[in-house]
Design an enzyme around this catalytic site. Structure first.
Site, PDB file in Angstrom:
ATOM      1  N   ASP A  10       0.770  -1.346   0.075  1.00 51.92           N
ATOM      2  CA  ASP A  10       0.221  -0.012  -0.021  1.00 51.92           C
ATOM      3  C   ASP A  10       1.106   1.422  -0.098  1.00 51.92           C
ATOM      4  OD1 ASP A  10      -0.981  -2.272   1.160  1.00 51.92           O
ATOM      5  OD2 ASP A  10      -2.844  -1.300   2.029  1.00 51.92           O
ATOM      6  N   GLU A  41      -4.722   2.062  -2.528  1.00 55.39           N
ATOM      7  CA  GLU A  41      -5.843   2.526  -1.889  1.00 55.39           C
ATOM      8  C   GLU A  41      -5.512   3.583  -0.847  1.00 55.39           C
ATOM      9  OE1 GLU A  41      -8.280   0.345   0.870  1.00 55.39           O
ATOM     10  OE2 GLU A  41      -6.603   0.513   2.233  1.00 55.39           O
ATOM     11  N   ASN A  42      -4.261   3.794  -0.488  1.00 56.15           N
ATOM     12  CA  ASN A  42      -3.860   4.765   0.552  1.00 56.15           C
ATOM     13  C   ASN A  42      -3.048   6.139  -0.158  1.00 56.15           C
ATOM     14  OD1 ASN A  42      -3.726   2.225   2.650  1.00 56.15           O
ATOM     15  ND2 ASN A  42      -5.059   3.645   2.852  1.00 56.15           N
ATOM     16  N   ASN A  68     -10.334  -1.584   1.266  1.00 58.26           N
ATOM     17  CA  ASN A  68     -11.591  -0.803   1.911  1.00 58.26           C
ATOM     18  C   ASN A  68     -11.829   0.633   1.625  1.00 58.26           C
ATOM     19  OD1 ASN A  68      -9.358  -1.040   3.719  1.00 58.26           O
ATOM     20  ND2 ASN A  68     -10.418  -0.191   5.150  1.00 58.26           N
ATOM     21  N   HIS A  69     -10.572   1.263   1.287  1.00 56.14           N
ATOM     22  CA  HIS A  69     -10.724   2.562   1.126  1.00 56.14           C
ATOM     23  C   HIS A  69     -10.788   3.117  -0.312  1.00 56.14           C
ATOM     24  CE1 HIS A  69     -10.290   3.538   5.535  1.00 56.14           C
ATOM     25  NE2 HIS A  69      -9.026   3.005   5.349  1.00 56.14           N
ATOM     26  N   HIS A 150      -7.049  -7.979   0.363  1.00 54.46           N
ATOM     27  CA  HIS A 150      -7.109  -6.897   1.234  1.00 54.46           C
ATOM     28  C   HIS A 150      -7.756  -7.114   2.745  1.00 54.46           C
ATOM     29  CE1 HIS A 150      -5.731  -2.541   1.577  1.00 54.46           C
ATOM     30  NE2 HIS A 150      -7.054  -2.419   2.254  1.00 54.46           N
ATOM     31  N   HIS A 175      -3.320  -4.446   3.408  1.00 55.42           N
ATOM     32  CA  HIS A 175      -4.230  -3.688   4.478  1.00 55.42           C
ATOM     33  C   HIS A 175      -3.247  -3.189   5.545  1.00 55.42           C
ATOM     34  CE1 HIS A 175      -7.451  -2.109   6.283  1.00 55.42           C
ATOM     35  NE2 HIS A 175      -7.593  -3.090   7.344  1.00 55.42           N
ATOM     36  N   HIS A 177      -0.164  -2.916   6.504  1.00 54.51           N
ATOM     37  CA  HIS A 177       1.138  -1.831   6.361  1.00 54.51           C
ATOM     38  C   HIS A 177       2.212  -2.378   6.890  1.00 54.51           C
ATOM     39  CE1 HIS A 177      -1.510   1.712   4.937  1.00 54.51           C
ATOM     40  NE2 HIS A 177      -2.138   0.515   4.434  1.00 54.51           N
TER      41      HIS A 177
HETATM   42 FE   FE2 Z   1      -6.932  -0.860   3.585  1.00 59.54          FE
END
Ligand code: FE2
Length: 258
Positions: A10, A41-42, A68-69, A150, A175, A177
Site C-alpha cells: 500500500d 488505496e492509501n 476498503n478505502h 486486502h 492492508h 502495512h
Molecule cells: Fe486498507
C-alpha cells in the site's frame, strides 16, 4: 516460460507516491520484473485520486489494486469504470463502479489479477470473499491468477490461501502495512505472503504520524490523518510463476530503504 511478478504494498500519501516514483523503475530492472501490481488505496491517505493513480502507473505499475478505502475519494469513480488496469475489491456491491478482476497481457502470456477485501474487522459488510472467489475462478479457468487479498486478519488471509492452493498462482495480503515474514509456496504450488507491508514513512503507525494515532487511541480529538515525515521504505514481494503449470516456483520479500 516464467513470469516474474513484483507486488508492492500500500502506497501511503505523497511521501509514498514520491518514494515509489523514485524507486520502482530501478527495482523492476534489478529483479527483471515482467509484471508489477501496486496497491494504491492509501495514495490519498484514505482513497485515491485519478492523478495519483496516473502517478502510480507512470512510476511503473501495470495494475493498481485497492481495498476498503476504494471510495474514500469519490473523484475516482469514473476512472474505475474507464480504466481496466485499476481494480477495486470484487466482493463489493455489484452496482458500484469499477472492476474486481481483469486479464492482462504480459511477455509470457495472459495473467489474471483479482482483488478481494476481507470481512474480519472491516467496518462494512462486503460479500463473502470465499464464495465470490469461486465465481471469479470459474470465469478465469485455465489462466494463471494472482490475488491481492486486502484484509486485516492473518487467519482470514491464510484460510483463503489454503482454500485457493493449487487453484491460483499467488496470493498476497495488503492492508495491515506491516510486512510479514512468512513467504512460502503452499503444498499445491500457490505462492503466498500474509502481508506485503507498505510504501511510506518508516517512523509511523502504519504510515500516520505516531502522535495522531496515539491521540486517537487515547480517545482524544484528532485532526485529519496526515502521513508521517521522515524516511520512507518500499515493501513488497517477488513471485516467479511457471506459466506452463501456473505454479509459483519462487517467492521472496522485497524491501527498499534509503
Ligand atoms: Fe486498507
Amino acid at each position: 516460460m516464467e513470469l516474474r511478478i513484483l507486488a508492492v504494498g500500500d502506497v501511503v500519501g505523497l511521501p509514498g507516491l514520491s518514494y515509489l516514483s523514485r524507486h520502482l523503475r530501478s527495482l523492476k530492472q534489478l529483479y527483471k520484473i515482467d509484471f508489477c501490481v501496486v496497491n494504491g488505496e492509501n495514495a490519498n491517505g484514505v482513497g485515491i485520486l485519478p492523478r495519483q493513480a496516473d502517478l502510480i502507473f507512470d512510476a511503473g505499475a501495470d495494475v493498481i489494486t485497492l481495498g476498503n478505502h476504494t471510495f474514500g475519494r469519490r473523484e475516482i469513480c469514473p476512472y474505475l469504470d474507464d480504466n481496466r488496469y485499476i481494480l477495486r475489491p470484487a466482493n463489493l456491491a455489484p452496482s458500484l463502479p469499477g472492476h474486481g478482476w481483469g486479464v492482462f497481457e504480459t511477455n509470457a502470456g495472459p495473467v489474471a489479477v483479482a482483488n478481494l477485501v476481507g470481512r474480519c474487522a472491516m467496518d462494512f459488510t462486503p460479500d463473502n470473499p470465499f464464495r465470490v472467489v469461486d465465481k471469479i475462478l470459474k470465469e478465469l479457468e485455465g489462466l494463471p491468477v494472482l490475488l491481492d487479498f486486502h484484509a486485516e486478519a492473518t487467519s482470514e488471509k491464510l484460510a483463503m490461501a489454503y482454500y485457493l492452493d493449487g487453484k491460483i498462482s499467488a496470493q498476497w495480503g495488503t492492508h495491515t502495512h506491516v510486512q510479514t515474514a512468512d513467504e512460502q509456496i503452499l503444498p499445491n504450488g500457490t505462492g503466498y505472503l500474509t502481508d506485503l507491508g507498505m510504501t511510506g514513512p518508516v517512523r509511523s503507525v502504519i504510515g500516520i504520524r505516531p502522535e495522531q494515532s496515539i491521540a486517537n487511541f487515547r480517545g482524544e480529538l484528532t485532526s485529519r490523518y496526515a502521513p508521517a515525515p521522515g524516511p520512507c521504505a518500499l515493501h513488497g514481494a517477488l513471485f516467479t510463476v511457471d506459466m506452463s503449470t501456473g505454479r509459483c516456483t519462487h517467492v521472496e520479500r522485497v524491501n527498499v530503504l534509503d
